[in-house]
Design an enzyme around this catalytic site. Structure first.
Site: not given
Lengths: 273, 431
Positions: B55, B122, B126, B199
């Site tokens: 993102c 996170q 990823q 997410m």
């Protein structure tokens, strides 16, 4: 004696104001518990002053404007302390404490002599009517404060401005609910205030409703708050609009309380005779 | 001749360098990453490549033969990615790193120092995911393999040795924090999750940990919705039906990969009337925008997208500065270690080649002499001669090799300089 105590009250309210503002703006958590207690001390002194005043003159000190102001501040602080007990809304104190301070301070600006109670007001209706009406207005004053906090919180959220100030504010949901609760309390009290006033007028003036300016204005305020309550219950009126209307309503009531009798002379006793 | 052939470069954009509109136009959909990797690998100077697309960032990490050529190639690769979305000058939004700077950047990304919310965990997952994808696509070789594994362990070091992670708030926590300013409690609230993005999944779990019981999940492919709903104990909803259920949702999370507005302001206005103006919180957390920005203009509705959450995240910036310094120190140390390794990659073959060259000369000359003028030497004498020449070569090479290995902790750059010089002086490049 009671005047001295009243001055002391104003001083303690000032301290409470300082403490609340320190909590909210300087983000000192240490004073979060202290502030309501200071305000409570002020309230205790205030209560003492009003009690002494009552026993000195034999009637409740609520007739003259300055007394009315002081009495109103007392009720408002009492209301806030109750709200604080139940909802832990310390931030509301930062609005109520300065208001209470200013009201007690303003009380000194007006005549100081208690004097004699005018014969027309010598009735058991006097404390009943005034207390009910003022209680209603105190609830609206608190609702005004809650609405103001709601609007600030809402503004921050909408504009994505995150300040540490926001952490002091409760959630919108609880603010809105409290606003509603205060309206639910305030409206019946106001109704009873008007009703008692009308009954008193019936016995004293001879008819219950005489289209006196004071009666008309309270009638309008009553309709306004009634419509607001109705909108909240049935039409899903809530949030920002409800907060704005609550604030508007109180501003009208307040300005009439402060100026109304000068603009529209009324037979209504008390405050401005 | 070009200098060292193994350069690491990074070309990319993050939440600071590019607004979400640009980022989402370049973002790679999961299903498309493999193909894109192949395309990237097709460029002449790209030897190894990994694509990272979250993102908050889109980055290409590559091992290349020529950095400046690679920069241009990767930029055109990214521009091509958004070609169908009309022209835009990516140049203003793209950053480029090369060599040690690229290594440092990747380490900082992995350790979550470059994250919108510093310390959020996170990003490491990823990063691992995209590394695995590149490995499956066959675009990872020895250098990126080493680089990524180093970055994973650097991230681990930073997490265990500094307080960054413990203080960190993930994007999800920021959103939960905001939700708390709107809602008093979560246990009577309903969440709707639109799209199966990672997410959104994390966000929904976070809300559940904070007391949300009721959760609806919808996705364009119903199987995905079913799958996700089973995983996070939600109720799956057909994608066509979700607008009808919207009125039950207090929090709506958008994380669909579709590049279209899924909920517009008019719909929300209608929904609000149906739910008597009870407040709604829209969180647009995916790579693409799913919610009409005008939603935020409605009363009793709050819309936050990933960039807005960024602003909120800034709040805790000041708190973590000392821990961040500590983390930066760890990273500097690790960048140096990695630099040594990659130089070693160059040195070892150079040293071997150098030894080989000298050894070849020695052997050739020995053979020539032993067949010629020194034919009559005894076995013992031959052995002595052998030992002497070998010792000579060793002694002559000792100094240069020691310097090449960087044993005399001098300036860092010297070693690469020597490698280049030796290659030229002794013609070591062939083979």
């Amino acid at each position: 004696m009671d005047i001295l105590l009243l001055k002391l009250t104003a001083v303690v309210y000032l301290f409470a104001t300082g403490s609340f503002l320190t909590y909210v703006f300087l983000l000192k958590d240490s004073v979060s518990k202290l502030s309501p207690w200071i305000l409570f001390c002020g309230f205790a002194v205030h209560t003492l002053a009003l009690t002494i005043r009552f026993f000195q003159t034999g009637f409740a000190g609520i007739v003259e404007f300055r007394e009315a102001l002081s009495f109103f501040a007392w009720l408002m602080v009492a209301g806030y302390l109750l709200v604080q007990l139940k909802y832990r809304l310390t931030v509301l104190g930062s609005i109520i404490a300065p208001l209470a301070f200013l009201m007690t301070l303003a009380a000194f600006a007006f005549g100081a002599d208690p004097g004699e109670l005018p014969p027309g007001l010598q009735s058991f209706w006097l404390p009943v009517h005034v207390t009910l009406a003022f209680l209603g207005n105190a609830a609206f004053a608190l609702a005004f404060g809650v609405s103001l906090i709601y609007l600030l919180q809402e503004h921050h959220l909408k504009h994505k401005k995150m300040t540490s100030l926001m952490k002091r504010f409760p959630s919108l949901e609880s603010l809105d609910r409290l606003n509603y609760v205060l309206l639910v309390w305030g409206f019946p009290l106001m109704t009873l205030g008007i009703l008692s006033g009308s009954l008193w007028a019936g016995t004293h003036w001879g008819n219950y409703w005489s289209w006196d300016p004071r009666q008309i204005s309270s009638g309008i305020a009553w309709l306004f708050y009634g419509a607001l309550l109705h909108g909240r219950i049935t039409a899903g009126l809530r949030g920002r609009k409800a907060a704005l209307l609550t604030m508007f309503g109180f501003c009208v009531v307040l300005s009439y309380f402060l100026l109304g009798d000068q603009v529209f002379p009324s037979r209504h006793g008390g405050t401005f005779e | 001749m070009k200098p060292a052939s193994k350069d690491i470069v990074i070309v990319g954009m993050n939440h600071r360098s590019a607004p979400i509109e640009i980022r989402e136009s370049v973002a790679f959909e999961d299903s498309y990453v493999r193909e894109a990797l192949g395309r990237l690998h097709g460029y002449p100077s790209i030897q190894e490549g990994v694509i990272l697309s979250t993102c908050n960032r889109v980055e290409v990490i590559a091992s290349v033969s020529d950095a400046s050529a690679a920069f241009n190639e990767i930029k055109s690769f990214l521009t091509q990615q958004r070609a169908h979305r009309g022209p835009a000058n990516l140049e203003d939004h793209v950053y480029t790193f090369c060599g040690a700077d690229a290594v440092r950047h990747l380490f900082r990304v992995a350790a979550s120092l470059d994250s919108m919310v510093v310390g959020e965990p996170q990003i490491l997952g990823q990063l691992k995911g995209y590394y695995d994808a590149a490995q499956q696509a066959g675009t990872v070789g020895a250098i990126l393999h080493r680089l990524f594994h180093r970055s994973f362990s650097v991230a681990k070091r930073v997490r265990t040795e500094t307080g960054i992670a413990s203080r960190a708030v993930s994007v999800s926590s920021v959103a939960v924090d905001l939700a708390r300013r709107i809602f008093d409690r979560f246990d009577d609230k309903t969440v709707m999750l639109i799209g199966a993005g990672k997410m959104g999944d994390l966000m929904a779990r976070h809300l559940q940990r904070n007391g949300v019981h009721s959760l609806m999940v919808t996705n364009r492919t119903f199987e995905r919705a079913l799958e996700l709903a089973a995983k996070i104990h939600g109720s799956p909803i057909l994608f066509e039906d979700f607008p009808r259920y919207l009125k039950m949702a207090d929090l709506v999370i958008g994380c669909a990969s579709a590049a279209e507005i899924l909920v517009d302001a008019e719909t929300v206005e209608k929904v609000l009337r149906e739910r008597k103006q009870r407040a709604m919180f829209f969180i647009d957390i995916g790579d693409r925008r799913n919610f009409d920005p005008r939603i935020n203009e409605l009363d009793n509705v709050y819309l936050y997208n990933i960039d807005d959450l960024k602003g909120v995240a800034e709040e805790n910036l000041s708190e973590r500065s000392s821990e961040a310094t500590k983390a930066e120190e760890i990273i500097s140390e690790e960048v140096q270690n990695f630099g040594r390794w990659i130089n070693g990659l160059e040195q070892v073959p150079t040293i071997t080649a150098l030894r080989q060259r000298f050894e070849d000369i020695r052997r050739k000359e020995m053979e020539k002499s032993l067949k010629g003028s020194l034919r009559e030497l005894s076995e013992q004498q031959r052995q002595a001669l052998e030992d002497m020449t070998a010792a000579m070569v060793n002694k002559m090479l000792h100094g240069p090799i020691a310097r090449l290995k960087g044993n005399d902790e001098g300036e860092d750059n010297d070693e690469t300089l020597y490698v280049a010089a030796l290659k030229r002086l002794f013609d070591l490049e062939e083979k």
